[in-house]
Design a protein around this motif. Structure first.
Motif, PDB file in Angstrom:
ATOM      1  N   ALA A 153       1.067  -2.385  -9.210  1.00  0.00           N
ATOM      2  CA  ALA A 153       1.805  -3.248 -10.141  1.00  0.00           C
ATOM      3  C   ALA A 153       3.284  -3.323  -9.767  1.00  0.00           C
ATOM      4  CB  ALA A 153       1.643  -2.733 -11.569  1.00  0.00           C
ATOM      5  N   VAL A 154       3.864  -2.177  -9.430  1.00  0.00           N
ATOM      6  CA  VAL A 154       5.288  -2.134  -9.074  1.00  0.00           C
ATOM      7  C   VAL A 154       5.532  -2.877  -7.759  1.00  0.00           C
ATOM      8  CG1 VAL A 154       7.189  -0.629  -8.373  1.00  0.00           C
ATOM      9  CG2 VAL A 154       5.785  -0.033 -10.361  1.00  0.00           C
ATOM     10  N   ASN A 155       4.663  -2.650  -6.778  1.00  0.00           N
ATOM     11  CA  ASN A 155       4.829  -3.327  -5.490  1.00  0.00           C
ATOM     12  C   ASN A 155       4.737  -4.843  -5.642  1.00  0.00           C
ATOM     13  OD1 ASN A 155       5.209  -0.986  -4.012  1.00  0.00           O
ATOM     14  ND2 ASN A 155       3.037  -0.753  -3.517  1.00  0.00           N
ATOM     15  N   TYR A 156       3.782  -5.289  -6.453  1.00  0.00           N
ATOM     16  CA  TYR A 156       3.647  -6.732  -6.695  1.00  0.00           C
ATOM     17  C   TYR A 156       4.886  -7.274  -7.394  1.00  0.00           C
ATOM     18  CZ  TYR A 156       1.737 -11.187  -8.278  1.00  0.00           C
ATOM     19  OH  TYR A 156       1.541 -12.521  -8.512  1.00  0.00           O
ATOM     20  N   LEU A 157       5.352  -6.549  -8.385  1.00  0.00           N
ATOM     21  CA  LEU A 157       6.538  -6.973  -9.144  1.00  0.00           C
ATOM     22  C   LEU A 157       7.753  -7.113  -8.238  1.00  0.00           C
ATOM     23  CD1 LEU A 157       8.013  -7.347 -11.971  1.00  0.00           C
ATOM     24  CD2 LEU A 157       8.456  -4.882 -11.849  1.00  0.00           C
ATOM     25  N   GLN A 158       8.024  -6.095  -7.439  1.00  0.00           N
ATOM     26  CA  GLN A 158       9.231  -6.087  -6.611  1.00  0.00           C
ATOM     27  C   GLN A 158       9.153  -7.095  -5.462  1.00  0.00           C
ATOM     28  OE1 GLN A 158      11.138  -1.682  -7.192  1.00  0.00           O
ATOM     29  NE2 GLN A 158       9.703  -1.891  -5.502  1.00  0.00           N
TER      30      GLN A 158
END
Length: 270
Positions: A153-158
């Motif tokens: 989720a964090v990788n997609y967000l950033q």
């Protein structure tokens, strides 16, 4: 086939296609909102923000059903489905009372759809910008370990929003990941087409730098702006359809009132 009947059928089929087109447009908007929120579901704590999208989908289904009924009734020349249109016999299909009755039924459907759209608009306005993203995002960032669902989720967000950290890239310094990986941030923080090791001593290689405002440099500000833009887009579409239905209701009321007084003349008479 009588020219008047053919023209009436053509107009009704066109109206059915308009209902389908409206349903398709609203379906797209509702799906777009839900899909946008789904991508960032890990960071959202208030699920009620999807209520407007759910209402939009329901309205789209109703419009599709109305269009389908109108199309089938026109092709089959159903006197029930077409209310005061033509039938197989050469006599008038309905009395004055029946015309008023079916117009009233149609008006009721339009009113209900209008009320649903106004409700969706109000919910969208109420939930626009609502929620504490900072706390929920901080919790997710703290759970980042390079493998779990929070990591994805964090990788997609950033990578999608071109941001790094909740407020800025220095937020990573307080996470377990940073302390256990040579004081570096994830690769999703790095700018594209750059050789980046994730070290914070090279902030120019990261997607965001502390103190660079505007535009917003943290993921929280960018995500909040994105969600507000998506909801604003949906609200704009809802408002447009609501205005169209308002004019439709006024037109039906005028026709019904004139007909009840005996001054309204139908376009085609048998």
């Amino acid at each position: 086939m009588d020219c008047r009947i053919l023209t009436s059928k053509t107009v009704l089929l066109l109206l059915s296609c308009i209902f389908w087109a409206a349903g398709a447009a609203l379906s797209y908007v509702g799906a777009y909102v839900i899909n946008s929120y789904k991508h960032f579901d890990n960071f959202l704590t208030d699920k009620y923000t999807l209520i407007p999208a759910a209402i939009i989908i329901v309205i789209a289904v109703v419009l599709f059903i109305i269009g389908l009924i109108g199309c089938c009734a026109t092709l089959r020349e159903s006197t029930v489905g077409l209310s005061c249109c033509s039938c197989r016999s050469k006599r008038p299909c309905h009395s004055k009372f029946m015309r008023i009755y079916f117009r009233t039924q149609f008006l009721l459907i339009i009113v209900l759809l209008f009320a649903a759209e106004v409700t969706a608009f109000v919910f969208g306005f109420a939930y626009r910008g609502r929620g504490n993203l900072e706390k929920s995002m901080s919790d997710v960032f703290q759970k980042y370990d390079g493998q779990n669902s929070e990591t994805r989720a964090v990788n997609y967000l950033q990578s999608q929003l071109k941001c790094c950290g909740v407020q800025n890239y220095t937020d990573w310094t307080s996470t377990p990941w940073y302390k256990s990986h040579n004081s570096s941030v994830p690769q999703s923080c790095c700018k594209e087409n750059h050789t980046c090791t994730g070290k914070i001593d090279q902030p120019e290689l990261l997607n965001a730098q502390a103190g660079r405002t505007p535009p917003p440099h943290g993921c929280e500000a960018k995500l909040e702006q994105l969600l507000q833009d998506v909801l604003s887009y949906a609200m704009l579409v809802i408002l447009g359809f609501a205005i169209i239905k308002l004019f439709g209701m006024l037109s039906i009321c005028v026709i019904t009132c004139r007909s009840s007084k005996g001054s309204y003349q139908p376009v085609y008479s048998a």
